[in-house]
Design a protein around this motif. Sequence first.
Motif, PDB file in Angstrom:
ATOM      1  N   GLU A  19       0.827  -1.202   0.000  1.00  0.00           N
ATOM      2  CA  GLU A  19       0.000   0.000   0.000  1.00  0.00           C
ATOM      3  C   GLU A  19       0.864   1.257   0.000  1.00  0.00           C
ATOM      4  OE1 GLU A  19      -1.782   1.133   3.974  1.00  0.00           O
ATOM      5  OE2 GLU A  19      -1.265  -0.959   4.361  1.00  0.00           O
ATOM      6  N   PRO A  20       0.334   2.385  -0.493  1.00  0.00           N
ATOM      7  CA  PRO A  20       1.105   3.628  -0.469  1.00  0.00           C
ATOM      8  C   PRO A  20       1.563   3.927   0.953  1.00  0.00           C
ATOM      9  CG  PRO A  20      -0.902   3.892  -1.738  1.00  0.00           C
ATOM     10  CD  PRO A  20      -1.006   2.560  -1.060  1.00  0.00           C
ATOM     11  N   SER A  21       2.832   4.240   1.093  1.00  0.00           N
ATOM     12  CA  SER A  21       3.395   4.480   2.413  1.00  0.00           C
ATOM     13  C   SER A  21       4.369   5.654   2.353  1.00  0.00           C
ATOM     14  CB  SER A  21       4.095   3.205   2.900  1.00  0.00           C
ATOM     15  OG  SER A  21       4.425   3.306   4.268  1.00  0.00           O
ATOM     16  N   ASP A  22       5.134   5.848   3.426  1.00  0.00           N
ATOM     17  CA  ASP A  22       6.027   7.004   3.491  1.00  0.00           C
ATOM     18  C   ASP A  22       7.000   7.053   2.319  1.00  0.00           C
ATOM     19  OD1 ASP A  22       4.938   7.968   5.866  1.00  0.00           O
ATOM     20  OD2 ASP A  22       6.254   6.749   7.106  1.00  0.00           O
ATOM     21  N   ASP A  23       7.486   5.891   1.891  1.00  0.00           N
ATOM     22  CA  ASP A  23       8.431   5.891   0.775  1.00  0.00           C
ATOM     23  C   ASP A  23       7.754   6.315  -0.524  1.00  0.00           C
ATOM     24  OD1 ASP A  23       6.934   3.573   0.731  1.00  0.00           O
ATOM     25  OD2 ASP A  23       8.639   2.215   0.537  1.00  0.00           O
ATOM     26  N   SER A  24       6.507   5.864  -0.729  1.00  0.00           N
ATOM     27  CA  SER A  24       5.747   6.271  -1.914  1.00  0.00           C
ATOM     28  C   SER A  24       5.548   7.779  -1.932  1.00  0.00           C
ATOM     29  CB  SER A  24       4.381   5.579  -1.942  1.00  0.00           C
ATOM     30  OG  SER A  24       4.462   4.220  -1.589  1.00  0.00           O
ATOM     31  N   PHE A  25       5.178   8.327  -0.787  1.00  0.00           N
ATOM     32  CA  PHE A  25       4.921   9.768  -0.704  1.00  0.00           C
ATOM     33  C   PHE A  25       6.210  10.564  -0.904  1.00  0.00           C
ATOM     34  CE2 PHE A  25       1.602   8.129   2.465  1.00  0.00           C
ATOM     35  CZ  PHE A  25       0.686   7.875   1.458  1.00  0.00           C
ATOM     36  N   ALA A  26       7.317  10.084  -0.354  1.00  0.00           N
ATOM     37  CA  ALA A  26       8.596  10.781  -0.528  1.00  0.00           C
ATOM     38  C   ALA A  26       9.015  10.771  -1.991  1.00  0.00           C
ATOM     39  CB  ALA A  26       9.674  10.125   0.345  1.00  0.00           C
TER      40      ALA A  26
END
Length: 222
Positions: A19-26
């Motif tokens: 799922e979208p997570s902190d790494d995806s958002f960064a």
Amino acid sequence: MKPSVADVRLTSYNKDVYEPSDDSFALVDALQQHDWTSFSPDVCLEVGCGSGYVICSVAKMLSQHGLRAQVLASDISSAALEATQETLVAHGVADVELIQGDLLKPLIPRFQHQVDLLIFNPPYVPTPDDELTRTDIARAWAGGNRGRAIIDKFLPQVKEVLSPRGFMYMVTVTDNRPEDILQLLSNDDIEGKVILERAADEEALRILCCWRRHERDAEGHH
């Protein structure tokens, strides 16, 4: 003008898809910093698309700036490709080609030196090597020793697809030794640097941006 990105509430995933997570958002935040006004990519490719959050965000950024490009996303997992397709449909994004395959290997003949924007959020978590053979959700993060098993398979393939004016954005963490990754790429005449750093839970995220040495002087790079 801040580029629009995918809505995480419309992003599809299940127990077998990361799922979208902190790494995806960064990673998306780093892509938002790119100078889209002076960089018009013809081919954009995300390797390991997972939920589709990142490639959907890229498609929206392109659209917002009136740019047309061939957009592709690949993953070794059929469940991930299904989730990505659902995410794209939920956002009204069309014309993204989905490809099942292992890293860049199946794409090299078709896109040799043609990818202008290459995106990769690899399995980077240090794990025992036996986790690398799992086929469940662990495959999305299990990186083996120093979290580098998949990364080190991917790096030699970059030079085969990155265009003379292309950029690669890749997620790493401190345990991966980003400076070592940059040195390995440098051996292939690809240079780069950390363009975004962020603390996330127990990880220290480092987003790399890389480009071919001696080619365009980091067009669109900050």
